[in-house]
Enzyme design. Structure first.
Site, PDB file in Angstrom:
ATOM      1  CG  HIS A  20      42.391  25.419 101.400  1.00  0.00           C
ATOM      2  ND1 HIS A  20      41.539  24.815 100.500  1.00  0.00           N
ATOM      3  CD2 HIS A  20      43.170  24.432 101.897  1.00  0.00           C
ATOM      4  CE1 HIS A  20      41.794  23.511 100.467  1.00  0.00           C
ATOM      5  NE2 HIS A  20      42.781  23.256 101.308  1.00  0.00           N
ATOM      6  CG  ASP A  59      38.250  28.378 105.466  1.00  0.00           C
ATOM      7  OD1 ASP A  59      38.103  27.550 106.377  1.00  0.00           O
ATOM      8  OD2 ASP A  59      38.885  28.154 104.416  1.00  0.00           O
ATOM      9  CD  GLN A  92      44.421  24.276 108.833  1.00  0.00           C
ATOM     10  OE1 GLN A  92      44.808  23.898 109.941  1.00  0.00           O
ATOM     11  NE2 GLN A  92      44.454  23.482 107.780  1.00  0.00           N
ATOM     12  CE  LYS A 118      41.415  21.101 107.067  1.00  0.00           C
ATOM     13  NZ  LYS A 118      42.572  20.503 106.415  1.00  0.00           N
ATOM     14  CB  CYS A 178      45.103  23.328  99.012  1.00  0.00           C
ATOM     15  SG  CYS A 178      44.852  21.610  98.670  1.00  0.00           S
TER      16      CYS A 178
HETATM   17  N1  PLP Z   1      40.129  25.941 104.266  1.00  0.00           N
HETATM   18  C1  PLP Z   1      41.284  25.807 104.925  1.00  0.00           C
HETATM   19  C2  PLP Z   1      41.891  26.992 105.602  1.00  0.00           C
HETATM   20  C3  PLP Z   1      41.906  24.551 104.986  1.00  0.00           C
HETATM   21  O1  PLP Z   1      43.055  24.428 105.631  1.00  0.00           O
HETATM   22  C4  PLP Z   1      41.280  23.453 104.342  1.00  0.00           C
HETATM   23  C5  PLP Z   1      41.919  22.131 104.351  1.00  0.00           C
HETATM   24  O2  PLP Z   1      43.117  21.995 104.438  1.00  0.00           O
HETATM   25  C6  PLP Z   1      40.078  23.650 103.682  1.00  0.00           C
HETATM   26  C7  PLP Z   1      39.517  24.906 103.667  1.00  0.00           C
HETATM   27  C8  PLP Z   1      39.352  22.532 103.017  1.00  0.00           C
HETATM   28  O3  PLP Z   1      38.903  21.622 103.974  1.00  0.00           O
HETATM   29  P1  PLP Z   1      38.235  20.241 103.563  1.00  0.00           P
HETATM   30  O4  PLP Z   1      39.206  19.576 102.616  1.00  0.00           O
HETATM   31  O5  PLP Z   1      38.087  19.516 104.850  1.00  0.00           O
HETATM   32  O6  PLP Z   1      36.961  20.537 102.897  1.00  0.00           O
END
Ligand code: PLP
Length: 406
Positions: A123, A200, A203, A226, A364
């Site tokens: 992401h 990270d 998900q 999430k 993203c």
């Molecule tokens: N990392 C991953 C794998 C994601 O799917 C997301 C959000 O879709 C993010 C980071 C960013 O999360 P947030 O917008 O809650 O900061």
């Protein structure tokens, strides 16, 4: 454990509505999940009964809010099986957690010429903060590629790692491909060379049972929104000995020990990294989301979502021109796809008019789009409140649109 999905759906009244006179089919939980009543009620209760600013209270309500807030820190510690409660830092989301580490770890440990490895399936939140840090510190970013089927080419690490590598940042589960990455093996490989790893888990946390000690992750980050919790709340788990060596990310109230014009001293972890008034209501309501998930169990949720994934994949493959991006056996409940000759934006707009909420566009994840040479895709994603009947309705709607548009 068999989940009673009809009962679970009653906890999410938002799902019971009509959109454009069609029953809502919410297939966008990977972007943000809906919230159970327990979470909503907790927020309301806090504001109605005992709202007050935390950690500085000289009164009953502030003390009670502080107790609850700190109680959620304990809950998070137990949920991801961290060794110490002070290793849990509240942020406003995964993005802020990664930016915090990129800045603070960068200040403490990165020098000119050092290297950071990220993967091609990240992401943007797990790419851009590292690029910004690299630009600031004169460091370099290297990339682990993935195969067309969505498998991360972990073996490439042997070529990518060298004596300059300081950190690997990789997703536990990819938000586009759904691939569940072998993060434990990656961490083992990295640690053998003294390299730190940030995982990270945005998900992953509500689909994979996480044990940060067993993984031996140096940092593990995720967002509450999430996993049935409120938005504006995130977690940074970091190993105590690392966090203690890292400088604060933001200055302000709470993160200090003493302030004077001669010099300021900082608070201990986790408070050193929690400057200012946090999202008090959000964190406290997040506690209810964790309870909710623990009650269902992540294992049962994952098993149920896997059934939805397998069923939906089979049904989608019946559609002529269907292209699914990411087909690993180790996959969580997201399916990213295109239908040949039809623009993803047209499909998603028309699905919306039929009551089906999906995500479309670049998700993203520009580097994933670049990999497949596409400008956009559609993504459906499941949560425990979705049903086989909803997938049937979605597939019927999609088939109708594909006939119309092709
Ligand atoms: N990392 C991953 C794998 C994601 O799917 C997301 C959000 O879709 C993010 C980071 C960013 O999360 P947030 O917008 O809650 O900061």
């Amino acid at each position: 454990m068999t989940l009673d999905i009809a009962r679970i759906r009653k906890d999410f009244p938002v799902l019971e509505q009509q959109i454009y006179n069609k029953p809502l089919i919410y297939l966008d939980s990977a972007a943000s999940s809906q919230k159970p009543l327990a979470v909503l009620k907790k927020e309301e209760q806090l504001y109605l009964e005992y709202y007050g600013n935390i950690h500085r209270g000289a009164h009953f309500m502030a003390d009670k809010a502080t107790l609850d807030f700190e109680g959620v820190r304990d809950q998070v510690q137990t949920f991801i099986k961290a060794a110490n409660r002070e290793e849990i830092i509240f942020t406003k989301g995964t993005t802020e957690s990664i930016n915090l580490v990129a800045f603070s770890f960068g200040e403490a440990f990165i020098n000119v010429g050092d290297e950071i490895i990220v993967s091609e399936m990240e992401h943007h939140a797990n790419i851009v903060p590292w690029q910004m840090m690299a630009a600031r510190k004169g460091a370099k970013i290297r990339v682990i590629p993935f195969e067309d089927n969505g498998r991360l080419m972990v073996e490439k690490l042997d070529e990518l790692i060298n004596e300059k590598t300081k950190l690997i940042a990789v997703c536990h589960v990819a938000n586009t491909l759904g691939t569940i990455n072998p993060v434990k093996a990656i961490i083992e490989k990295a640690h053998a060379k003294g390299i730190k790893v940030l995982v990270d888990g945005a998900q992953a946390v509500n689909h994979v049972s996480v044990n940060v000690v067993d993984l031996d992750a140096d940092f593990y980050v995720f967002s509450a929104h999430k996993m049935f919790g409120p938005n504006g709340v995130g977690v940074l788990y970091g190993k105590k000995e690392l966090l203690e060596q890292m400088p604060p990310y933001q200055g302000g109230g709470e993160m200090i020990s003493e302030v004077s014009f001669e010099g300021t001293t900082y608070n201990e972890i986790p408070y050193k990294f929690e400057a200012g008034t946090p999202n008090i209501t959000g964190v406290i309501a997040f506690g209810e989301a964790i309870l909710y998930l623990e009650d269902l169990t992540v294992e049962a949720v994952a098993e149920y979502e896997h059934q939805l994934l397998v069923y939906a994949t089979e049904k989608l493959m019946e559609i002529p021109g269907m292209i699914i991006y990411g087909t690993q056996a180790e996959k969580s409940g997201v399916i990213t796809f295109n239908v040949e000759g039809i623009h993803s934006f047209d499909l998603s707009t028309m699905l919306d008019k039929m009551g089906v909420a999906v995500r479309s566009g670049r998700l993203c994840a520009d580097t994933v789009m670049q990999h497949y040479n596409v400008s956009g895709t559609i993504r459906i994603s499941f949560a425990v409140y979705n049903t086989i009947e909803e997938i049937d309705l979605f597939i019927a709607a999609l088939k109708k649109l594909v006939m119309m548009l092709s």
